[in-house]
Design an enzyme around this catalytic site. Structure first.
Site, PDB file in Angstrom:
ATOM      1  N   ASP A  62       0.857  -1.077  -0.139  1.00 27.68           N
ATOM      2  CA  ASP A  62       0.082  -0.127   0.072  1.00 27.68           C
ATOM      3  C   ASP A  62       0.915   1.066   0.084  1.00 27.68           C
ATOM      4  OD1 ASP A  62      -1.615   2.200   0.531  1.00 27.68           O
ATOM      5  OD2 ASP A  62      -2.820   1.025   1.909  1.00 27.68           O
ATOM      6  N   ILE A  63       0.907   1.872  -0.996  1.00 22.16           N
ATOM      7  CA  ILE A  63       1.804   3.173  -1.204  1.00 22.16           C
ATOM      8  C   ILE A  63       1.525   4.152  -0.253  1.00 22.16           C
ATOM      9  CG2 ILE A  63       2.598   2.604  -3.622  1.00 22.16           C
ATOM     10  CD1 ILE A  63       1.046   5.063  -4.412  1.00 22.16           C
ATOM     11  N   ASN A  89       2.898   2.730 -10.664  1.00 23.07           N
ATOM     12  CA  ASN A  89       1.594   2.669 -11.416  1.00 23.07           C
ATOM     13  C   ASN A  89       0.319   3.176 -10.511  1.00 23.07           C
ATOM     14  OD1 ASN A  89      -0.523   1.481 -13.542  1.00 23.07           O
ATOM     15  ND2 ASN A  89      -0.943   0.454 -11.620  1.00 23.07           N
ATOM     16  N   LYS A  95     -14.567   9.995  -9.574  1.00 19.87           N
ATOM     17  CA  LYS A  95     -15.299  10.220 -10.743  1.00 19.87           C
ATOM     18  C   LYS A  95     -15.618  11.410 -10.738  1.00 19.87           C
ATOM     19  CE  LYS A  95     -14.874   5.702 -11.128  1.00 19.87           C
ATOM     20  NZ  LYS A  95     -13.750   5.170 -12.154  1.00 19.87           N
ATOM     21  N   GLN A 105     -10.909  16.718  -3.103  1.00 25.63           N
ATOM     22  CA  GLN A 105     -10.442  15.951  -4.087  1.00 25.63           C
ATOM     23  C   GLN A 105      -8.944  16.214  -4.376  1.00 25.63           C
ATOM     24  OE1 GLN A 105     -12.943  15.405  -7.530  1.00 25.63           O
ATOM     25  NE2 GLN A 105     -14.756  15.246  -6.345  1.00 25.63           N
ATOM     26  N   ALA A 191      -7.855  18.148 -10.072  1.00 23.50           N
ATOM     27  CA  ALA A 191      -7.100  17.795  -9.000  1.00 23.50           C
ATOM     28  C   ALA A 191      -6.181  16.568  -9.559  1.00 23.50           C
ATOM     29  CB  ALA A 191      -7.893  17.249  -7.939  1.00 23.50           C
ATOM     30  N   TYR A 192      -6.714  15.602 -10.469  1.00 23.40           N
ATOM     31  CA  TYR A 192      -6.127  14.538 -11.113  1.00 23.40           C
ATOM     32  C   TYR A 192      -4.991  15.077 -11.833  1.00 23.40           C
ATOM     33  CZ  TYR A 192      -5.102  10.465 -13.845  1.00 23.40           C
ATOM     34  OH  TYR A 192      -4.729   9.155 -14.606  1.00 23.40           O
ATOM     35  N   GLY A 193      -5.515  15.995 -12.915  1.00 22.15           N
ATOM     36  CA  GLY A 193      -4.485  16.523 -13.828  1.00 22.15           C
ATOM     37  C   GLY A 193      -3.317  17.073 -12.978  1.00 22.15           C
ATOM     38  N   THR A 231     -10.413   0.882 -18.008  1.00 25.52           N
ATOM     39  CA  THR A 231     -10.331   0.248 -16.701  1.00 25.52           C
ATOM     40  C   THR A 231     -11.479   0.787 -15.824  1.00 25.52           C
ATOM     41  OG1 THR A 231      -9.041   2.296 -16.019  1.00 25.52           O
ATOM     42  CG2 THR A 231      -7.758   0.150 -17.221  1.00 25.52           C
TER      43      THR A 231
HETATM   44  P1  NDP Z   1      -7.248   1.365 -11.958  1.00 22.44           P
HETATM   45  O1  NDP Z   1      -8.216   2.090 -11.005  1.00 22.44           O
HETATM   46  O2  NDP Z   1      -7.746   0.095 -12.688  1.00 22.44           O
HETATM   47  O3  NDP Z   1      -6.236   0.634 -11.032  1.00 22.44           O
HETATM   48  C1  NDP Z   1      -5.562   1.398 -10.132  1.00 22.44           C
HETATM   49  C2  NDP Z   1      -4.664   0.414  -9.117  1.00 22.44           C
HETATM   50  O4  NDP Z   1      -3.958   1.202  -8.181  1.00 22.44           O
HETATM   51  C3  NDP Z   1      -5.582  -0.496  -8.388  1.00 22.44           C
HETATM   52  O5  NDP Z   1      -4.537  -1.794  -8.317  1.00 22.44           O
HETATM   53  C4  NDP Z   1      -5.723   0.148  -7.133  1.00 22.44           C
HETATM   54  O6  NDP Z   1      -5.727  -0.734  -6.083  1.00 22.44           O
HETATM   55  C5  NDP Z   1      -4.104   0.501  -7.209  1.00 22.44           C
HETATM   56  N1  NDP Z   1      -4.209   1.569  -5.909  1.00 22.44           N
HETATM   57  C6  NDP Z   1      -4.784   2.697  -5.871  1.00 22.44           C
HETATM   58  N2  NDP Z   1      -4.212   3.172  -4.608  1.00 22.44           N
HETATM   59  C7  NDP Z   1      -3.361   2.554  -4.076  1.00 22.44           C
HETATM   60  C8  NDP Z   1      -2.205   2.643  -2.997  1.00 22.44           C
HETATM   61  N3  NDP Z   1      -2.539   3.619  -2.015  1.00 22.44           N
HETATM   62  N4  NDP Z   1      -1.421   1.637  -2.834  1.00 22.44           N
HETATM   63  C9  NDP Z   1      -1.264   0.467  -3.708  1.00 22.44           C
HETATM   64  N5  NDP Z   1      -2.080   0.648  -4.753  1.00 22.44           N
HETATM   65  C10 NDP Z   1      -3.090   1.420  -4.915  1.00 22.44           C
HETATM   66  O7  NDP Z   1      -6.735   2.145 -12.798  1.00 22.44           O
HETATM   67  P2  NDP Z   1      -5.664   2.315 -14.346  1.00 22.44           P
HETATM   68  O8  NDP Z   1      -5.350   0.609 -14.299  1.00 22.44           O
HETATM   69  O9  NDP Z   1      -6.782   2.911 -15.240  1.00 22.44           O
HETATM   70  O10 NDP Z   1      -4.579   3.231 -13.729  1.00 22.44           O
HETATM   71  C11 NDP Z   1      -3.216   2.852 -13.771  1.00 22.44           C
HETATM   72  C12 NDP Z   1      -2.242   4.051 -13.772  1.00 22.44           C
HETATM   73  O11 NDP Z   1      -2.459   4.557 -15.297  1.00 22.44           O
HETATM   74  C13 NDP Z   1      -2.659   5.056 -13.113  1.00 22.44           C
HETATM   75  O12 NDP Z   1      -1.426   5.870 -12.590  1.00 22.44           O
HETATM   76  C14 NDP Z   1      -3.555   6.127 -13.687  1.00 22.44           C
HETATM   77  O13 NDP Z   1      -3.614   7.151 -13.227  1.00 22.44           O
HETATM   78  C15 NDP Z   1      -2.812   5.848 -15.158  1.00 22.44           C
HETATM   79  N6  NDP Z   1      -3.659   6.358 -16.306  1.00 22.44           N
HETATM   80  C16 NDP Z   1      -4.801   5.492 -16.765  1.00 22.44           C
HETATM   81  C17 NDP Z   1      -5.693   5.960 -17.849  1.00 22.44           C
HETATM   82  C18 NDP Z   1      -6.662   5.299 -18.263  1.00 22.44           C
HETATM   83  O14 NDP Z   1      -7.428   5.462 -19.402  1.00 22.44           O
HETATM   84  N7  NDP Z   1      -7.321   4.422 -17.678  1.00 22.44           N
HETATM   85  C19 NDP Z   1      -5.180   7.206 -18.519  1.00 22.44           C
HETATM   86  C20 NDP Z   1      -3.691   8.038 -18.229  1.00 22.44           C
HETATM   87  C21 NDP Z   1      -3.122   7.400 -16.985  1.00 22.44           C
HETATM   88  P3  NDP Z   1      -7.400  -1.434  -5.638  1.00 22.44           P
HETATM   89  O15 NDP Z   1      -7.619  -2.462  -6.604  1.00 22.44           O
HETATM   90  O16 NDP Z   1      -7.029  -1.754  -4.370  1.00 22.44           O
HETATM   91  O17 NDP Z   1      -8.108  -0.133  -5.614  1.00 22.44           O
END
Ligand code: NDP
Length: 277
Positions: A62-63, A89, A95, A105, A191-193, A231
């Site tokens: 958990d980061i 990652n 949302k 946020q 906030a995300y950007g 995703t």
């Molecule tokens: P998902 O929401 O599908 O997956 C996010 C992952 O991060 C999950 O495994 C989640 O765990 C984990 N996570 C969140 N918080 C923590 C934490 N505190 N410690 C450890 N793990 C954590 O997102 P995506 O796969 O879409 O996104 C992956 C990356 O790509 C992100 O950095 C996102 O910002 C980036 N991104 C995504 C885009 C898209 O179109 N999907 C576009 C551009 C960038 P859990 O299952 O427990 O919630």
């Protein structure tokens, strides 16, 4: 020596696809760690990949929990003595319909996507071996967000010399957002950007440090944009599947010794896509 790879937040989505690709592209003796904050979800993801004939290992991570990151660091040190690939990652995104106020946020999103990623990086990066690759997962949204920022703020980003200066800017955004005054000061309304702009700036600063590291030569830190990917984060919308989204991230992570072009910058679709113009 066997290489060791870690992907944060890899129980699902793009992170899981990175694990799949790394298992396929690395050598059989190399070790790939699928990590998840929820061990049940992580172990289920490992079991699913095993059905595809792949053999990732699992470690809880958990980061946002310092002790959890330190436990992974201690495990890697004891079992392998180092780390060769780190894909940061893990991230969150509210949302668009989430009723949480923007002030919250801004704080929570930048807390996880910037500060917690930076913390995980600092705890794990002392393990990086020469020629290691770090990939910080940013986004095309960072480029869009940069375009919406005020000129003075952009100049502050361009001139950044230290992580402390960057932290001050991110904290200023959070503080101004709490008073709903962020846009008056040139900060963006996302906030995300903003968290991804900050992570891109962090990438540059950390890479500059490794560029001068003669004790551990060849280490490079890249930012990567997966594109718009189907995703949970994108609520199932997008133009790429997760394997396509993981492509540039894993390509950067696998770039061979000496191949450092564009170090410190962001890549989209395997091409340079600089955030700070
Ligand atoms: P998902 O929401 O599908 O997956 C996010 C992952 O991060 C999950 O495994 C989640 O765990 C984990 N996570 C969140 N918080 C923590 C934490 N505190 N410690 C450890 N793990 C954590 O997102 P995506 O796969 O879409 O996104 C992956 C990356 O790509 C992100 O950095 C996102 O910002 C980036 N991104 C995504 C885009 C898209 O179109 N999907 C576009 C551009 C960038 P859990 O299952 O427990 O919630």
């Amino acid at each position: 020596m066997a290489r060791v790879a870690v992907v944060t937040g890899s129980n699902k989505g793009i992170g899981l696809a990175c694990i799949r690709a790394l298992c396929k592209q690395l050598k059989p003796d190399d070790v790939v760690y699928l990590t998840a904050r929820n061990p049940e979800l992580g172990k289920k993801a490992v079991a699913d990949l095993e059905k595809e004939g792949l053999k990732p290992r699992f470690h809880q991570l958990d980061i946002s929990n310092k002790a959890s990151v330190e436990a992974l660091r201690d495990h890697l040190k004891k079992e392998h003595g180092g780390l060769d690939i780190l894909i940061n990652n893990a991230a969150i995104a509210f949302k668009s319909k989430d009723p949480a106020p923007f002030s919250e946020q801004a704080k929570v999103t930048n807390g996880v996507n910037y500060f917690d990623n930076a913390q995980a990086y600092h705890i794990l990066s002392p393990l990086l071996r020469p020629n290691a690759r770090v990939v910080n997962v940013c986004s095309f949204v960072a480029v869009m967000t940069w375009g919406k920022m005020g000129d003075d703020l952009k100049e502050q980003f361009r001139k950044l010399a230290t992580e402390e200066e960057l932290n001050t800017i991110v904290n200023k955004f959070i503080d101004l957002a709490a008073k709903d005054e962020h846009t008056k000061h040139g900060f963006p309304g996302t906030a995300y950007g903003f968290s991804k702009v900050a992570l891109s700036a962090f990438t540059r600063l950390q890479d500059r440090i490794f560029e001068k590291d003669t004790a551990r030569p060849g280490i490079a830190v890249f930012a990567a944009d997966p594109g718009w990917v189907v995703t949970d984060m994108s609520s199932g919308s997008g133009k790429k599947n997760v394997d396509e989204g993981a492509d540039t991230l894993v390509w950067l992570a696998m770039r061979p010794e000496g191949d450092l072009e564009g170090r410190g910058e962001m890549y989209s679709d395997r091409k340079l896509n600089k955030v700070f113009l």
